[in-house]
Scaffold this motif. Structure first.
Motif, PDB file in Angstrom:
ATOM      1  N   MET A   1       0.792  -1.006  -0.343  1.00  0.00           N
ATOM      2  CA  MET A   1       0.287  -0.223   0.091  1.00  0.00           C
ATOM      3  C   MET A   1       1.141   0.792  -0.307  1.00  0.00           C
ATOM      4  SD  MET A   1      -3.137  -0.398  -0.714  1.00  0.00           S
ATOM      5  CE  MET A   1      -4.180   1.316   0.073  1.00  0.00           C
ATOM      6  N   GLU A   2       1.780   1.088   0.716  1.00  0.00           N
ATOM      7  CA  GLU A   2       3.189   2.236   0.668  1.00  0.00           C
ATOM      8  C   GLU A   2       3.473   2.511  -0.280  1.00  0.00           C
ATOM      9  OE1 GLU A   2       5.983   2.218   3.760  1.00  0.00           O
ATOM     10  OE2 GLU A   2       4.468   1.618   5.271  1.00  0.00           O
ATOM     11  N   THR A   3       3.715   1.560  -1.966  1.00  0.00           N
ATOM     12  CA  THR A   3       4.009   2.267  -3.173  1.00  0.00           C
ATOM     13  C   THR A   3       3.288   2.843  -3.370  1.00  0.00           C
ATOM     14  OG1 THR A   3       6.059   0.264  -2.545  1.00  0.00           O
ATOM     15  CG2 THR A   3       5.104   0.581  -4.830  1.00  0.00           C
ATOM     16  N   LEU A   4       2.312   1.626  -3.588  1.00  0.00           N
ATOM     17  CA  LEU A   4       0.565   2.378  -4.400  1.00  0.00           C
ATOM     18  C   LEU A   4       0.441   3.646  -4.140  1.00  0.00           C
ATOM     19  CD1 LEU A   4      -0.868   1.491  -6.505  1.00  0.00           C
ATOM     20  CD2 LEU A   4      -2.872   0.784  -4.804  1.00  0.00           C
ATOM     21  N   VAL A   5       0.127   4.919  -1.819  1.00  0.00           N
ATOM     22  CA  VAL A   5       0.574   5.613  -2.319  1.00  0.00           C
ATOM     23  C   VAL A   5       1.266   6.225  -2.635  1.00  0.00           C
ATOM     24  CG1 VAL A   5      -0.097   7.787  -0.111  1.00  0.00           C
ATOM     25  CG2 VAL A   5      -0.989   4.521  -0.417  1.00  0.00           C
ATOM     26  N   ALA A   6       2.585   6.208  -2.476  1.00  0.00           N
ATOM     27  CA  ALA A   6       3.518   6.747  -3.326  1.00  0.00           C
ATOM     28  C   ALA A   6       3.237   7.407  -4.338  1.00  0.00           C
ATOM     29  CB  ALA A   6       4.901   6.152  -2.925  1.00  0.00           C
ATOM     30  N   LEU A   7       3.326   5.974  -5.309  1.00  0.00           N
ATOM     31  CA  LEU A   7       2.709   6.769  -7.120  1.00  0.00           C
ATOM     32  C   LEU A   7       1.714   7.530  -7.251  1.00  0.00           C
ATOM     33  CD1 LEU A   7       2.938   5.633  -9.985  1.00  0.00           C
ATOM     34  CD2 LEU A   7       1.539   3.975  -9.105  1.00  0.00           C
ATOM     35  N   CYS A   8       0.483   7.058  -6.540  1.00  0.00           N
ATOM     36  CA  CYS A   8      -0.820   8.386  -6.755  1.00  0.00           C
ATOM     37  C   CYS A   8      -0.635   9.029  -6.522  1.00  0.00           C
ATOM     38  CB  CYS A   8      -1.989   7.567  -5.703  1.00  0.00           C
ATOM     39  SG  CYS A   8      -2.741   6.230  -5.892  1.00  0.00           S
ATOM     40  N   LYS A   9       0.289  10.123  -5.415  1.00  0.00           N
ATOM     41  CA  LYS A   9       1.253  11.011  -5.497  1.00  0.00           C
ATOM     42  C   LYS A   9       1.755  11.555  -6.567  1.00  0.00           C
ATOM     43  CE  LYS A   9       2.475  14.240  -2.100  1.00  0.00           C
ATOM     44  NZ  LYS A   9       2.928  14.405  -0.869  1.00  0.00           N
ATOM     45  N   ARG A  10       3.359  10.384  -7.138  1.00  0.00           N
ATOM     46  CA  ARG A  10       4.202  11.232  -7.293  1.00  0.00           C
ATOM     47  C   ARG A  10       3.504  11.542  -9.073  1.00  0.00           C
ATOM     48  NH1 ARG A  10       6.404   6.971  -6.979  1.00  0.00           N
ATOM     49  NH2 ARG A  10       6.548   5.923  -9.292  1.00  0.00           N
ATOM     50  N   ARG A  11       2.397  10.347  -9.142  1.00  0.00           N
ATOM     51  CA  ARG A  11       2.276   9.941 -10.889  1.00  0.00           C
ATOM     52  C   ARG A  11       0.818  11.502 -10.792  1.00  0.00           C
ATOM     53  NH1 ARG A  11       5.216  10.447 -14.664  1.00  0.00           N
ATOM     54  NH2 ARG A  11       4.347   9.337 -15.810  1.00  0.00           N
ATOM     55  N   GLY A  12       0.109  11.709  -9.863  1.00  0.00           N
ATOM     56  CA  GLY A  12      -1.405  12.532  -9.635  1.00  0.00           C
ATOM     57  C   GLY A  12      -2.041  12.068 -10.050  1.00  0.00           C
ATOM     58  N   PHE A  13      -2.475  10.936  -9.042  1.00  0.00           N
ATOM     59  CA  PHE A  13      -4.046   9.668  -9.295  1.00  0.00           C
ATOM     60  C   PHE A  13      -4.312  10.757  -7.567  1.00  0.00           C
ATOM     61  CE2 PHE A  13      -1.363   7.330 -12.207  1.00  0.00           C
ATOM     62  CZ  PHE A  13      -2.227   6.089 -12.450  1.00  0.00           C
ATOM     63  N   ILE A  14      -3.643  10.451  -7.011  1.00  0.00           N
ATOM     64  CA  ILE A  14      -4.804  11.441  -5.487  1.00  0.00           C
ATOM     65  C   ILE A  14      -3.772  11.753  -4.609  1.00  0.00           C
ATOM     66  CG2 ILE A  14      -6.184  10.851  -3.516  1.00  0.00           C
ATOM     67  CD1 ILE A  14      -6.028   7.700  -5.420  1.00  0.00           C
ATOM     68  N   PHE A  15      -4.460  13.399  -4.150  1.00  0.00           N
ATOM     69  CA  PHE A  15      -3.523  14.121  -3.415  1.00  0.00           C
ATOM     70  C   PHE A  15      -4.842  13.556  -2.083  1.00  0.00           C
ATOM     71  CE2 PHE A  15      -2.724  16.108  -7.503  1.00  0.00           C
ATOM     72  CZ  PHE A  15      -1.729  15.753  -7.383  1.00  0.00           C
ATOM     73  N   GLN A  16      -3.833  14.155  -0.541  1.00  0.00           N
ATOM     74  CA  GLN A  16      -4.370  14.188   0.121  1.00  0.00           C
ATOM     75  C   GLN A  16      -5.368  16.087   0.583  1.00  0.00           C
ATOM     76  OE1 GLN A  16      -4.901  12.577   3.655  1.00  0.00           O
ATOM     77  NE2 GLN A  16      -6.164  13.645   3.456  1.00  0.00           N
ATOM     78  N   SER A  17      -5.994  15.880   0.678  1.00  0.00           N
ATOM     79  CA  SER A  17      -6.926  17.097   0.484  1.00  0.00           C
ATOM     80  C   SER A  17      -6.751  17.809   1.580  1.00  0.00           C
ATOM     81  CB  SER A  17      -8.180  16.963   0.935  1.00  0.00           C
ATOM     82  OG  SER A  17      -9.277  18.022   1.152  1.00  0.00           O
ATOM     83  N   SER A  18      -6.338  19.341   1.135  1.00  0.00           N
ATOM     84  CA  SER A  18      -5.973  20.337   2.099  1.00  0.00           C
ATOM     85  C   SER A  18      -4.592  20.442   2.188  1.00  0.00           C
ATOM     86  CB  SER A  18      -6.973  20.630   3.443  1.00  0.00           C
ATOM     87  OG  SER A  18      -8.043  20.969   2.316  1.00  0.00           O
ATOM     88  N   GLU A  19      -3.171  19.362   2.026  1.00  0.00           N
ATOM     89  CA  GLU A  19      -2.426  19.105   1.840  1.00  0.00           C
ATOM     90  C   GLU A  19      -1.494  19.953   2.873  1.00  0.00           C
ATOM     91  OE1 GLU A  19       0.615  15.960   0.666  1.00  0.00           O
ATOM     92  OE2 GLU A  19       0.315  16.298  -0.343  1.00  0.00           O
ATOM     93  N   ILE A  20      -1.464  21.289   1.936  1.00  0.00           N
ATOM     94  CA  ILE A  20      -0.711  22.585   2.498  1.00  0.00           C
ATOM     95  C   ILE A  20      -0.843  23.226   3.404  1.00  0.00           C
ATOM     96  CG2 ILE A  20       0.020  23.605  -0.082  1.00  0.00           C
ATOM     97  CD1 ILE A  20      -1.919  25.969   0.693  1.00  0.00           C
ATOM     98  N   TYR A  21      -2.077  23.081   4.223  1.00  0.00           N
ATOM     99  CA  TYR A  21      -2.558  22.423   5.925  1.00  0.00           C
ATOM    100  C   TYR A  21      -2.249  22.006   6.232  1.00  0.00           C
ATOM    101  CZ  TYR A  21      -4.346  26.773   3.246  1.00  0.00           C
ATOM    102  OH  TYR A  21      -4.333  28.294   2.767  1.00  0.00           O
ATOM    103  N   GLY A  22      -2.186  20.848   6.174  1.00  0.00           N
ATOM    104  CA  GLY A  22      -1.243  19.601   6.712  1.00  0.00           C
ATOM    105  C   GLY A  22      -2.514  18.351   6.575  1.00  0.00           C
ATOM    106  N   GLY A  23      -3.789  18.844   5.665  1.00  0.00           N
ATOM    107  CA  GLY A  23      -4.371  18.125   5.515  1.00  0.00           C
ATOM    108  C   GLY A  23      -5.620  17.204   6.479  1.00  0.00           C
ATOM    109  N   ILE A  24      -6.592  16.659   5.993  1.00  0.00           N
ATOM    110  CA  ILE A  24      -7.697  16.721   6.635  1.00  0.00           C
ATOM    111  C   ILE A  24      -7.657  15.238   6.647  1.00  0.00           C
ATOM    112  CG2 ILE A  24      -9.172  17.946   5.279  1.00  0.00           C
ATOM    113  CD1 ILE A  24     -10.853  17.845   7.012  1.00  0.00           C
ATOM    114  N   ASN A  25      -7.993  14.239   7.666  1.00  0.00           N
ATOM    115  CA  ASN A  25      -8.406  13.405   7.316  1.00  0.00           C
ATOM    116  C   ASN A  25      -9.413  12.549   6.932  1.00  0.00           C
ATOM    117  OD1 ASN A  25      -7.683   9.844   8.652  1.00  0.00           O
ATOM    118  ND2 ASN A  25      -8.151  10.044  10.057  1.00  0.00           N
ATOM    119  N   GLY A  26      -9.628  11.718   6.153  1.00  0.00           N
ATOM    120  CA  GLY A  26     -10.809  11.227   5.359  1.00  0.00           C
ATOM    121  C   GLY A  26     -10.900  11.919   4.412  1.00  0.00           C
ATOM    122  N   PHE A  27     -10.628  12.966   3.481  1.00  0.00           N
ATOM    123  CA  PHE A  27     -10.840  13.059   2.747  1.00  0.00           C
ATOM    124  C   PHE A  27      -9.695  13.603   1.812  1.00  0.00           C
ATOM    125  CE2 PHE A  27     -13.231  15.357   6.153  1.00  0.00           C
ATOM    126  CZ  PHE A  27     -14.688  15.314   5.766  1.00  0.00           C
TER     127      PHE A  27
END
Length: 497
Positions: A1-27
């Protein structure tokens, strides 16, 4: 899962919501490739479920509905999870996801251990029991643990069960109900009269609009009403990336049948349809299984529920639920609204409330399942025969966010670039395509492999100087062949339907 999550962020599939503010859990936010992939899932489901069937119509209902909808459906009174608090760490846990076991030595209970739900819950509890016995220097034979969740804990046991946060007993509260609906207010006033809710499911919108669809849609039994839309649940413990989140998207269909119809046969037909559809978008049969809910765990109105399960990296979990819900929902809305929810049977000249089969699936869970099944790391040889690793997503052409990449062999040759750009523009009219002229051709292939692009088209000097054909490179086999424009469009029309 860690590898998949890293791929999603690196290639623009999924980002943590509001990441520049530390993110919000579950979004979560879906990036450029993620938005395309998610749209393709929705479009395939809508085409196959609604447009290609004569017995199903689609609607789109509002996220906020009259609060009495949720009173009628039982969500206001009963849509809750059992919650356990740790009074020391202030952490909260779902009681049915927090497990404990007695530590039994020579047939006598000497203490308790706890662990959060996972694929290794039993093993972790056994390891914790062994550690407990060593630390306490207890002599004797340790028995196997018998895991139970906190909803099964007796009152006298709760004070003895250690908190997962602290490892110490005495800080866990007894389970209590926690309503998961997000509450809001409609209008200028903030009082009891303005209370409303973000919908926790899309299904009730279809039940509330049942009479309107029957009156306007020229439908007759059996028929279905389908919908795709956002739902919101204030999950206590969102987890496993996008598998369980607080804002998610559902694809649901309510299939209405005669009260005397063979519901079990219809239920089985929809289980098979859903499974076949998952195979059609590229999920492997080896990862799918079925779970039939035992009768004692069904809701009182339910005739039967079957979940299509998927083997995720974190365990086998529910992907698609198909429930036989009887006539409960329509009768509840009839009772609370005073508006009859009936169908007139021409054969018997009787009015009755139809029964319903409900296939309900989350777009986000399918998205995650597709990535999990498609992800691979392979050893391949480059042009010089050297072995290198390639990361590839073996996504079905129906689902892949980019269908074909257009690559001029060299970016400093105007004639190659002009031909490539012309083909790119023509393909763009119908398909999601990508143009890339940067870097060595092998590196460009690898970039497309990593995002799941099924085909790459390379424009080379033979294209310009000889026959007008170009090189088509297939992702999975990495085989190449010469192909013309008409043949390329025919291939795409066949595979991307």
């Amino acid at each position: 899962m860690e590898t998949l999550v890293a791929l999603c962020k690196r290639r623009g599939f999924i980002f943590q919501s509001s990441e520049i503010y530390g993110g919000i859990n579950g979004f979560f936010d879906y990036g450029p490739l993620g938005a395309e992939l998610k749209k393709n899932i929705r479009d395939c489901w809508w085409s196959d479920m609604v447009r290609r069937r004569d017995d199903i119509v689609g609607i789109e209902t509002s996220i906020i509905m009259h609060p009495k909808v949720w009173e009628a459906s039982g969500h206001v009174a009963g849509f809750s999870d059992p919650l356990v608090d740790c009074k020391v760490s202030k952490q909260r846990y779902r009681a049915d996801q927090l497990f404990f076991a007695e530590v039994v030595v020579d047939g006598k209970t000497v203490g308790y251990v706890s662990a959060l739900e996972s694929e290794r819950t039993s093993a972790e509890l056994q390891e914790a029991a062994e550690s407990f016995k060593r630390k306490k220097a207890i002599q004797g034979a340790l028995g196997p643990v018998q895991p139970r969740d906190m909803t099964e804990a007796r009152p006298e046991e709760i004070a003895l069960i250690p908190s997962p946060a602290t490892g110490e007993p005495g800080s866990l509260t007894a389970p209590r109900s926690f309503n998961m609906m997000f509450q809001t207010n409609v209008g200028a006033m903030t009082d009891a009269s303005s209370v409303a809710y973000l919908r926790p499911e899309t299904a009730q919108g279809m039940f509330a609009d049942f009479k309107s669809v029957v009156d306007t849609g020229r439908v007759k039994l059996p028929f279905g009403i389908a919908q795709i839309g956002k739902s919101f649940r204030n999950e206590i413990t969102p987890r496993n990336f996008i598998f369980r989140s607080r804002e998610f998207e559902q694809m649901e269909m309510e299939y209405f049948i005669h009260e005397d119809a063979d519901w079990a046969k219809c239920h089985r037909e929809w289980i098979n349809w859903c499974r076949d559809w998952l195979l059609s978008i590229g999920l492997p049969e080896s990862h799918l299984s079925e779970y039939n809910h035992p009768k004692e765990k069904l809701a009182f109105y339910s005739r039967g529920t079957t979940d299509i399960m998927f083997r995720y990296p974190f365990g086998v979990q529910e992907l698609w639920g198909i429930a036989a819900r009887g006539d409960y929902d329509l009768k509840q809305h009839e009772k609370h609204s005073g508006v009859p929810q009936v169908i007139f049977d021409e054969a018997t000249k009787k009015k009755f409330v139809p029964h319903v089969i409900e296939p309900a699936v989350g777009v986000d869970r399918i998205f995650l399942a597709l990535l999990c099944a498609a992800y691979a790391e392979e050893e391949v040889k480059d042009d010089k025969g050297n072995v290198e690793k390639r990361t590839v997503l073996h996504l079905s052409p129906r689902i892949a966010p980019v269908k074909v990449a257009v690559l001029p062999l060299l970016k400093n040759k105007p004639e190659l670039v002009a031909r490539a750009e012309a083909l790119h523009k023509k393909l763009q009219r119908k398909y999601a395509v990508f143009y890339d002229e940067s870097g060595a051709i092998g590196r460009r292939y690898r970039r497309q492999d990593e995002i799941g692009t099924p085909w790459c088209v390379t424009i080379d000097f033979d294209t310009i100087e000889k026959d007008g054909l170009f090189t088509l490179r297939e992702r999975d086999s990495m085989q190449q062949k010469r192909i013309g424009e008409a043949e390329l469009f025919a291939l795409l029309d066949e595979k991307v339907y």
